[in-house]
Design a protein around this motif. Structure first.
Motif, PDB file in Angstrom:
ATOM      1  N   HIS A  32       0.814  -1.223   0.000  1.00  0.00           N
ATOM      2  CA  HIS A  32       0.000   0.000   0.000  1.00  0.00           C
ATOM      3  C   HIS A  32       0.845   1.268   0.000  1.00  0.00           C
ATOM      4  O   HIS A  32       0.291   2.365  -0.036  1.00  0.00           O
ATOM      5  CB  HIS A  32      -0.923   0.000   1.220  1.00  0.00           C
ATOM      6  CG  HIS A  32      -1.728  -1.248   1.373  1.00  0.00           C
ATOM      7  ND1 HIS A  32      -2.638  -1.678   0.423  1.00  0.00           N
ATOM      8  CD2 HIS A  32      -1.741  -2.184   2.355  1.00  0.00           C
ATOM      9  CE1 HIS A  32      -3.176  -2.818   0.822  1.00  0.00           C
ATOM     10  NE2 HIS A  32      -2.651  -3.152   1.976  1.00  0.00           N
ATOM     11  N   ASP A  57      -3.007   8.968  -2.478  1.00  0.00           N
ATOM     12  CA  ASP A  57      -3.505   7.638  -2.143  1.00  0.00           C
ATOM     13  C   ASP A  57      -4.722   7.339  -3.002  1.00  0.00           C
ATOM     14  O   ASP A  57      -5.561   8.221  -3.241  1.00  0.00           O
ATOM     15  CB  ASP A  57      -3.873   7.557  -0.661  1.00  0.00           C
ATOM     16  CG  ASP A  57      -4.370   6.176  -0.274  1.00  0.00           C
ATOM     17  OD1 ASP A  57      -3.542   5.272  -0.097  1.00  0.00           O
ATOM     18  OD2 ASP A  57      -5.612   6.003  -0.191  1.00  0.00           O
ATOM     19  N   ALA A  58      -4.830   6.090  -3.453  1.00  0.00           N
ATOM     20  CA  ALA A  58      -5.906   5.711  -4.367  1.00  0.00           C
ATOM     21  C   ALA A  58      -7.283   5.995  -3.795  1.00  0.00           C
ATOM     22  O   ALA A  58      -8.230   6.269  -4.546  1.00  0.00           O
ATOM     23  CB  ALA A  58      -5.776   4.223  -4.722  1.00  0.00           C
ATOM     24  N   SER A  66       1.398   6.316  -2.400  1.00  0.00           N
ATOM     25  CA  SER A  66       1.440   5.487  -3.601  1.00  0.00           C
ATOM     26  C   SER A  66       2.843   5.566  -4.202  1.00  0.00           C
ATOM     27  O   SER A  66       3.680   6.356  -3.770  1.00  0.00           O
ATOM     28  CB  SER A  66       0.405   5.951  -4.624  1.00  0.00           C
ATOM     29  OG  SER A  66       0.674   7.289  -5.030  1.00  0.00           O
ATOM     30  N   TYR A 179       0.335   6.633 -11.028  1.00  0.00           N
ATOM     31  CA  TYR A 179       0.355   6.247  -9.622  1.00  0.00           C
ATOM     32  C   TYR A 179      -0.083   4.791  -9.492  1.00  0.00           C
ATOM     33  O   TYR A 179      -1.104   4.391 -10.066  1.00  0.00           O
ATOM     34  CB  TYR A 179      -0.593   7.123  -8.802  1.00  0.00           C
ATOM     35  CG  TYR A 179      -0.239   8.587  -8.771  1.00  0.00           C
ATOM     36  CD1 TYR A 179       0.668   9.083  -7.840  1.00  0.00           C
ATOM     37  CD2 TYR A 179      -0.819   9.482  -9.673  1.00  0.00           C
ATOM     38  CE1 TYR A 179       0.989  10.435  -7.801  1.00  0.00           C
ATOM     39  CE2 TYR A 179      -0.505  10.833  -9.639  1.00  0.00           C
ATOM     40  CZ  TYR A 179       0.396  11.298  -8.698  1.00  0.00           C
ATOM     41  OH  TYR A 179       0.716  12.636  -8.672  1.00  0.00           O
ATOM     42  N   ASP A 181      -0.996   1.752  -6.574  1.00  0.00           N
ATOM     43  CA  ASP A 181      -1.356   1.584  -5.167  1.00  0.00           C
ATOM     44  C   ASP A 181      -2.040   0.240  -4.972  1.00  0.00           C
ATOM     45  O   ASP A 181      -2.536  -0.374  -5.928  1.00  0.00           O
ATOM     46  CB  ASP A 181      -2.288   2.716  -4.721  1.00  0.00           C
ATOM     47  CG  ASP A 181      -2.270   2.935  -3.208  1.00  0.00           C
ATOM     48  OD1 ASP A 181      -1.567   2.191  -2.504  1.00  0.00           O
ATOM     49  OD2 ASP A 181      -2.974   3.852  -2.732  1.00  0.00           O
TER      50      ASP A 181
END
Length: 305
Positions: A32, A57-58, A66, A179, A181
């Motif tokens: 993560h 962050d997703a 990420s 990105y 994640d």
């Protein structure tokens, strides 16, 4: 009596959760990217590629981040591979790998994102096998996309590593970034047959399914695993247990796997247990309007070990 029922329900609930967590353990270190990129690397240094930690962050979590992977478009199809640490696998076992990706819009270069799994005959992933599994390539921008696929570890495989890749599809000298994640690699039980209607017993070796039928309707039973060797099926409601079954290892002293089942139903039921190592199967058919009697078969599978 009520306290006993509540206590039993709590025990079963814990057993179901523990079994599910054990069956779906993520093999990836730092999946993560909560604080850094520990456990990940770009083994081939190149000034046109980079990977860095980012607070994005997703799912918008403030305590996570990420991996931002970038490639400079020195030419079309210029790649920026980013590898996980090596983890053990078992040849012939099925695995599912996935990652969430977000490609920002309005970048200097266009590109495509890949997520793949490379198997190796060496525990440190120093001897990769020629086949690398790539999953859903995506070039969708501005929205979160999950890439995922599954497959069996090939003969000779003892370890694997996952690849996150950003690839330019234009070559104007600008940067293409994405990105990554929530990366995951999990082992699938039952030779890849694991599902909401299949029990995976004895470390995933035996796949168990059940089909039911009334005078006017039929369907596939829902499966709920309780322990590594025991589970139950429901037909109309998850709260209504219909058939309980377990597969036991009786190889020591008896040279067989045992299959025990019992029913709380008088419907037409077909229960099938399949040894995914060799295709051998055991089946019990309960006729409609007949109480399902206990089935205690200590000779079910002569397929030891």
């Amino acid at each position: 009596m009520r306290a006993t029922r509540v206590a039993l329900t709590a025990v079963l609930a814990v057993a179901v959760v523990d079994s599910a967590e054990a069956a779906s353990a993520n093999l990836i270190v730092n999946p993560h990217f909560n604080r850094d990129l520990a456990g990940w690397s770009q083994p081939i240094p190149n000034p046109n590629t980079s990977a860095s930690y980012d607070v994005f962050d997703a799912h918008g979590a403030s305590d996570s981040g990420s991996a931002l992977v970038s490639a400079i478009g020195a030419g079309p199809f210029f790649a920026s591979p980013f590898w996980s640490s090596c983890f053990p696998v078992t040849a012939g076992k099925y695995y599912r790998w996935s990652a969430e990706v977000f490609i920002p819009a309005a970048q200097a270069e266009t590109g495509v994102v890949q997520n793949g799994l490379r198997f190796s005959t060496d525990p440190a992933c120093a001897s990769p096998l020629p086949s690398t599994y790539y999953i859903d390539n995506t070039s969708v921008v501005g929205t979160l996309v999950e890439l995922h696929a599954e497959g069996a570890a090939p003969p000779g495989a003892v370890a694997a590593e996952i690849l996150l890749n950003a690839i330019t599809t234009s070559g104007g000298g600008g940067t293409f970034s994405t990105y990554f994640d929530n990366v995951a690699v999990v082992e699938l039980g039952c030779g890849g047959l694991e599902s909401d209607t299949t029990l995976c017993l004895q470390a995933g070796r035996f796949a168990v399914t059940a089909d039911w039928q009334t005078a006017t309707a039929s369907g596939q039973a829902g499966a709920v695993q309780l322990t590594s060797d025991t589970g139950y099926f429901w037909f109309f409601s998850p709260a209504n247990v219909e058939v309980v079954i377990k597969v036991l290892n009786g190889c020591v002293g008896f040279q067989h796997y045992w299959t025990f089942s019992a029913g709380l139903t008088n419907l037409d039921v077909d229960v099938t247990v399949t040894d995914t190592d060799n295709g051998a199967f055991w089946n019990y058919h309960n006729p409609l309007n007949t109480s399902y009697p206990p089935q205690l078969d200590i000779n079910a599978f002569a397929t030891c070990p």
